[in-house]
Enzyme design. Structure first.
Site, mmCIF file in Angstrom:
data_model
loop_
_atom_site.group_PDB
_atom_site.id
_atom_site.type_symbol
_atom_site.label_atom_id
_atom_site.label_comp_id
_atom_site.label_asym_id
_atom_site.label_seq_id
_atom_site.Cartn_x
_atom_site.Cartn_y
_atom_site.Cartn_z
ATOM 1 N N LYS A 75 37.575 30.497 54.826
ATOM 2 C CA LYS A 75 38.165 30.686 53.506
ATOM 3 C C LYS A 75 38.670 32.113 53.388
ATOM 4 O O LYS A 75 37.962 33.066 53.705
ATOM 5 C CB LYS A 75 37.099 30.393 52.430
ATOM 6 C CG LYS A 75 37.424 30.903 51.060
ATOM 7 C CD LYS A 75 37.978 29.809 50.159
ATOM 8 C CE LYS A 75 38.380 30.360 48.798
ATOM 9 N NZ LYS A 75 39.664 29.921 48.312
ATOM 10 N N GLY A 105 39.296 34.535 50.882
ATOM 11 C CA GLY A 105 39.009 34.788 49.468
ATOM 12 C C GLY A 105 39.773 35.983 48.951
ATOM 13 O O GLY A 105 40.587 36.569 49.666
ATOM 14 N N GLU A 153 38.350 38.862 47.835
ATOM 15 C CA GLU A 153 37.829 40.150 48.291
ATOM 16 C C GLU A 153 37.245 40.090 49.692
ATOM 17 O O GLU A 153 37.032 41.108 50.313
ATOM 18 C CB GLU A 153 36.774 40.672 47.313
ATOM 19 C CG GLU A 153 35.530 39.813 47.256
ATOM 20 C CD GLU A 153 34.284 40.627 46.899
ATOM 21 O OE1 GLU A 153 34.375 41.866 46.813
ATOM 22 O OE2 GLU A 153 33.238 40.020 46.728
ATOM 23 N N ALA A 154 36.976 38.880 50.154
ATOM 24 C CA ALA A 154 36.376 38.769 51.473
ATOM 25 C C ALA A 154 36.904 37.530 52.188
ATOM 26 O O ALA A 154 37.348 36.588 51.548
ATOM 27 C CB ALA A 154 34.862 38.670 51.348
ATOM 28 N N ASP A 197 29.112 36.259 38.950
ATOM 29 C CA ASP A 197 30.338 35.463 39.104
ATOM 30 C C ASP A 197 29.969 33.976 39.119
ATOM 31 O O ASP A 197 30.251 33.263 40.073
ATOM 32 C CB ASP A 197 31.066 35.868 40.381
ATOM 33 C CG ASP A 197 32.482 35.315 40.449
ATOM 34 O OD1 ASP A 197 32.983 34.805 39.421
ATOM 35 O OD2 ASP A 197 33.101 35.389 41.533
#
Lengths: 227, 341
Positions: free
Chosen positions: A17, A19, A21-22, A133
């Site tokens: 994935k 994402g 931020e990562a 989150d």
């Protein structure tokens, strides 16, 4: 050779994935199937700020995940934290993102699941852990029907009512944006179970905080009365 | 005079805050006029009553100028649109009064437009974006939104003050004064360009939401210490708040997998913010769109164009029910003209 890479034995990572931020990579690591969460450097950010954010989150996320487990909340097992490379090696959790299945499941199952969410969030908050989150993208539904919480990257330790309020406010918002047809009933169910864990008085206080946070938001038609 | 007998023009009135503006749009989406008159406070922030007084004083002149620019006659107007909210009460009411008067006089329908929707629609019109993740940033709003199931959903927003407000207050406290054509945001941008040293400030992203008030307090504290160059402070302030905005927008983009990123609102004029968003758009294979400068600040053209879209879907409002809505949230508005993709 640049930075040492503690984790590498073979370069066989598959991007799971990408994402915001990562990146999450799935790979074989010393005979084990692991997920590597690598916080990528953001070109748009100033390098100082970038380093500061990535280092902070790489150190804090495993701490939170570990503490959550102690609190009785299923989270992935952490195998390795490589601060220099902003990488976390953790258990690969088999299952589906709740976001993708919550809308299409039978009413009773959704009811069960929302109760489970309430229980887990209650356990976190009871131990002063803030997820940071709480969206259904960060909940994995395993084939056995368990919920595993992932991505504590924005979490914190806090005993403040405000932090718990914001946490639940985010969950409510996540329901409203992605599961708007059932948002209200889902959240109510979450709060019922939450109350059983943290106590009804405490739950009422947090819920009151959630309402206050909503009213603080911009353009909310009902404002708090000035006493 | 264009097409003398066809009534297919919309006149839009914007008056949510410090700007009074009139725009004229054709039903096909051509903007013929966009006249803006800004109220500049003597000191401090916007005083709602004074702003409203400014609006009523300039209304007649601005409307006349819009007709002149558009080269059409009032008789060719088929619908009147006005910003119905959200915004400051006295300012909204002044604009609404002007709109009702003209609509009644010309005997044409009235359309109430949501200010936030208008910022998105004008951005889409000007950039040909079809289904973007929108970052709408101004002195009064900070919203990350994307269309889903009939409405523009709010994915992230500020939990306290708007980002433009944060920048404005900082500049004002630093002793700067805004002038027409040189808003506080532009002053900060210019100073930040000469900044070299990053001074850490609180970075406050909570899920998809952001908080700017603590950050502003911290920045003001540093300012009052008098130990740092103002250029470095502006630079650090900009870098921090824009990184927060960009991070949240990127999260929404990753989450929704939309094909475009649209930057709109007054703060959209900032080049540094533009470059940051451009960077994440490229990263996710999305097209980066930014609203042109003349439609970035509050403007009548966006109200006129959104009025056209609403009018075509029969969303008119009778004068007696056209009261203003000070706290009208973006996600409360049905937008039937947007197609689900």
């Amino acid at each position: 050779m640049g930075t040492t890479n503690l984790g590498s034995d073979r370069n066989d990572a598959v991007l799971l994935k990408k994402g915001a931020e990562a990146n999450l990579y799935l790979r074989e690591w010393y005979g084990r199937r692991v997920v590597v969460k690598k916080r990528i450097s953001k070109k748009y950010r100033l390098s100082e700020l970038d380093k500061q954010i990535r280092t902070y989150r790489t150190i804090h996320e495993p701490q939170l995940i570990h503490r959550a487990k102690k609190a009785g909340v299923p989270t992935p097992t952490i195998f390795l934290v490589d601060v220099g490379n902003a990488e976390i090696y953790m258990e690969y959790v088999e299952g589906k993102q709740l976001k993708k299945v919550l809308n299409s499941m039978p009413v009773e199952t959704r009811w069960e699941i929302c109760g489970c969410i309430g229980e887990l969030v209650g356990k976190l908050h009871r131990d002063n852990i803030i997820h940071g989150d709480l969206t259904t993208s960060n909940m994995i539904l395993t084939p056995e029907g368990r919920i595993v919480l992932v991505d504590f990257g924005l979490g914190e330790f806090s005993h403040e009512l405000e932090a718990r309020g914001v946490d639940l406010h985010l969950l409510k918002r996540a329901f409203e944006s992605v599961h708007f047809e059932f948002a209200e009933e889902c959240f109510r169910r979450v709060m019922d179970k939450y109350a059983q864990i943290v106590g009804f008085e405490e739950a009422e206080k947090v819920l009151e905080k959630v309402r206050e946070i909503e009213k603080r938001g911009r353009y909310v038609s009902e404002r708090r009365k000035i006493d | 005079m264009r097409h003398e007998n066809v009534k297919n023009y919309c006149l839009g009135i914007e008056s949510t805050a410090d700007d009074f503006s009139v725009g004229i749009a054709t039903f096909e989406g051509e903007i013929l006029a966009n006249v803006i008159s800004a109220y500049v406070p003597e000191a401090g922030g916007i005083h709602p009553r004074e702003a409203a007084q400014h609006h009523s004083q300039v209304a007649e002149k601005v409307v006349a100028e819009a007709f002149e620019k558009a080269e059409i006659s009032p008789k060719q107007i088929g619908v009147i649109a006005f910003s119905q909210g959200p915004g400051l009460g006295p300012c909204l009411r002044t604009g609404a009064t002007v709109a009702r008067a003209i609509a009644t006089y010309l005997n044409v329908p009235l359309v109430g437009v949501n200010h936030c929707v208008a910022h998105i629609e004008i951005g889409k019109l000007a950039t040909q974006a079809r289904d973007p993740v929108t970052l709408y940033v101004s002195g009064g709003n900070t919203i990350v939104s994307a269309f889903d199931a009939g409405r523009y959903r709010v994915f992230g927003e500020t939990l306290d003050i708007a980002v433009g407000n944060c920048l404005d207050v900082f500049a004002r406290e630093a002793g700067y004064r805004q002038k027409e054509g040189m808003p506080f945001g532009a002053i900060i941008e210019k100073l930040a360009d000469k900044g070299r040293r990053y001074i850490p400030l609180p970075y406050s992203v909570k899920g998809m939401d952001m908080s700017f008030s603590g950050l502003l307090t911290a920045a003001l504290k540093l300012l009052r210490q008098g130990k740092h160059r103002i250029e470095d402070l502006c630079y650090s302030l900009q870098e921090t708040v824009f990184s927060m905005l960009t991070e949240v927008t990127e999260r929404a983009l990753a989450h929704t997998e939309k094909p475009e990123v649209l930057l709109t609102g007054g703060v959209a004029a900032n080049k540094r913010l533009q470059s940051m968003l451009q960077s994440i758009a490229e990263e996710h294979g999305a097209r980066f769109c930014v609203v042109p400068k003349q439609y970035a600040l509050d403007n009548g053209a966006m109200i006129a164009w959104t009025g056209v879209l609403a009018y075509k879907h029969g969303l008119t409002v009778p004068v007696e029910k056209s009261f203003v809505r000070l706290k009208w949230r973006l996600e409360e508005v049905e937008v039937p003209w947007v197609q689900q993709t």
